[in-house]
Each structure stands twice: as structure tokens, then as C-alpha cells.
Design a protein around this motif. Structure first.
Motif, short mmCIF file in Angstrom:
data_model
loop_
_atom_site.label_atom_id
_atom_site.label_comp_id
_atom_site.label_asym_id
_atom_site.label_seq_id
_atom_site.Cartn_x
_atom_site.Cartn_y
_atom_site.Cartn_z
N THR A 40 14.86 -31.89 -38.16
CA THR A 40 14.15 -32.88 -37.36
C THR A 40 12.82 -32.32 -36.87
OG1 THR A 40 16.22 -33.89 -36.66
CG2 THR A 40 14.30 -34.32 -35.29
N ASN A 44 9.14 -33.76 -37.84
CA ASN A 44 8.20 -34.17 -36.81
C ASN A 44 6.88 -33.42 -36.91
OD1 ASN A 44 9.74 -36.18 -35.63
ND2 ASN A 44 10.73 -34.78 -34.21
N CYS A 48 3.26 -34.99 -37.94
CA CYS A 48 2.08 -34.84 -37.08
C CYS A 48 0.90 -34.27 -37.86
CB CYS A 48 2.40 -33.94 -35.89
SG CYS A 48 3.48 -34.71 -34.68
N THR A 76 8.49 -40.47 -39.34
CA THR A 76 8.71 -40.00 -37.98
C THR A 76 7.84 -40.79 -37.03
OG1 THR A 76 8.42 -38.20 -36.41
CG2 THR A 76 7.08 -38.10 -38.38
N THR A 77 8.42 -41.41 -36.02
CA THR A 77 7.60 -42.09 -35.02
C THR A 77 6.95 -41.09 -34.09
OG1 THR A 77 9.51 -42.40 -33.58
CG2 THR A 77 8.93 -44.21 -35.06
N TYR A 78 7.43 -39.87 -34.10
CA TYR A 78 6.83 -38.85 -33.25
C TYR A 78 5.37 -38.61 -33.64
CZ TYR A 78 6.00 -34.57 -30.72
OH TYR A 78 5.46 -33.64 -29.89
N SER A 79 5.04 -38.73 -34.91
CA SER A 79 3.66 -38.51 -35.34
C SER A 79 2.73 -39.53 -34.70
CB SER A 79 3.55 -38.55 -36.87
OG SER A 79 3.97 -39.80 -37.37
N PHE A 81 3.27 -41.09 -31.81
CA PHE A 81 3.21 -40.69 -30.40
C PHE A 81 2.22 -39.54 -30.20
CE2 PHE A 81 5.17 -37.58 -27.35
CZ PHE A 81 4.73 -38.18 -26.19
N ALA A 82 2.25 -38.56 -31.09
CA ALA A 82 1.34 -37.43 -30.99
C ALA A 82 -0.11 -37.87 -31.20
CB ALA A 82 1.72 -36.35 -32.01
N HIS A 104 7.40 -41.62 -22.49
CA HIS A 104 7.99 -41.30 -23.80
C HIS A 104 9.05 -40.22 -23.67
CE1 HIS A 104 4.82 -43.55 -25.92
NE2 HIS A 104 5.69 -43.57 -26.90
N VAL A 105 8.69 -39.12 -23.03
CA VAL A 105 9.62 -37.99 -22.96
C VAL A 105 10.72 -38.26 -21.94
CG1 VAL A 105 9.84 -35.53 -22.47
CG2 VAL A 105 7.86 -36.37 -23.75
#
Length: 125
Positions: A40, A44, A48, A76-79, A81-82, A104-105
Motif C-alpha cells: 500500500t 501510494n 504520488c 490511489t486516491t492518496y495521490s 490528496f497529495a 483527510h487524516v
């Protein structure tokens, strides 16, 4: 957006999900004894890196949406968000940045906790 653009988003998102699953599984199997769930993290970080390279190169429009929201959003939705975090910091929009980070966090962790509690309360194993 046209139906073709929506279909492109759908297809790219599906490809991103498959790539994420396959890569994370491969990395997890390779490193499971050393660091569990490192797949994971790898996904992520790679997402990013990829969004950092592609976002400035792709002009606004359906093609960018398909790649950024579809392929990388599925990966990845984290990218995303970043990217939002970097854009807000670059524009010196400190208050929205603080809210984004906190919600978010902190909000994500709170929702996972709430979801687990709800599952334990209302779902019988």
C-alpha cells in the motif's frame, strides 16, 4: 463531459484498480516478513510520483481527467490528496491546507473507527 469521457474515466479507473491490486499484492508477498502492508505504501508513493510528473504536463480537459482522476484515482486516491496539498501550499493557502490535512487524516481515521464500531454493533459475525 460526454458519454465517451465518462466511459474513459470508468475504463481508466478500472485499470488503475487492477494495477494497484497487482502491484500491492506482489510487493506484500515479497516483503511480508519485513514490513507488512508495504504494498500500500509503495502504491501510494508511486501514485504520488506519477501524479507529480503528469499533472503539470497535462492540460485541463477530459484527457487530464481520465488520467488523473480515472487511472491514478483508481490506482490511489492518496495521490490526488497529495496533489491538492502541494497546490494549496504552493498558493500559500494555509487555512484551507490545514483543514484539508486535518479532515483527510483525522477524519479518515475517525471514520474508520466509527465504521468498525458500527460493524461490531450491528453486524453479527
Amino acid at each position: 463531459m460526454s458519454a465517451w469521457h465518462w466511459a474513459g474515466l470508468f475504463a481508466a479507473g478500472g485499470c488503475g484498480v487492477c494495477l494497484r491490486f497487482a502491484l500491492a499484492l506482489k510487493v506484500d508477498r515479497w516483503a511480508e516478513a519485513t514490513l507488512p502492508h508495504v504494498g500500500t505504501l509503495v502504491v501510494n508513493l508511486l501514485g504520488c510520483l506519477t501524479i507529480g510528473v503528469l499533472a503539470p504536463l497535462l492540460s485541463q480537459g477530459p484527457g487530464r481527467a481520465i488520467v488523473v482522476a480515472g487511472l491514478l484515482g483508481g490506482f490511489t486516491t492518496y495521490s490526488t490528496f497529495a496533489l491538492v496539498t502541494v497546490e494549496l501550499a504552493g498558493a500559500a493557502r494555509w487555512t484551507p491546507l490545514a483543514w484539508q490535512l486535518a479532515l483527510h487524516v483525522g477524519g479518515g481515521a475517525l471514520m474508520v473507527t466509527l465504521g468498525s464500531w458500527l460493524a461490531g454493533r450491528f453486524v453479527t459475525p
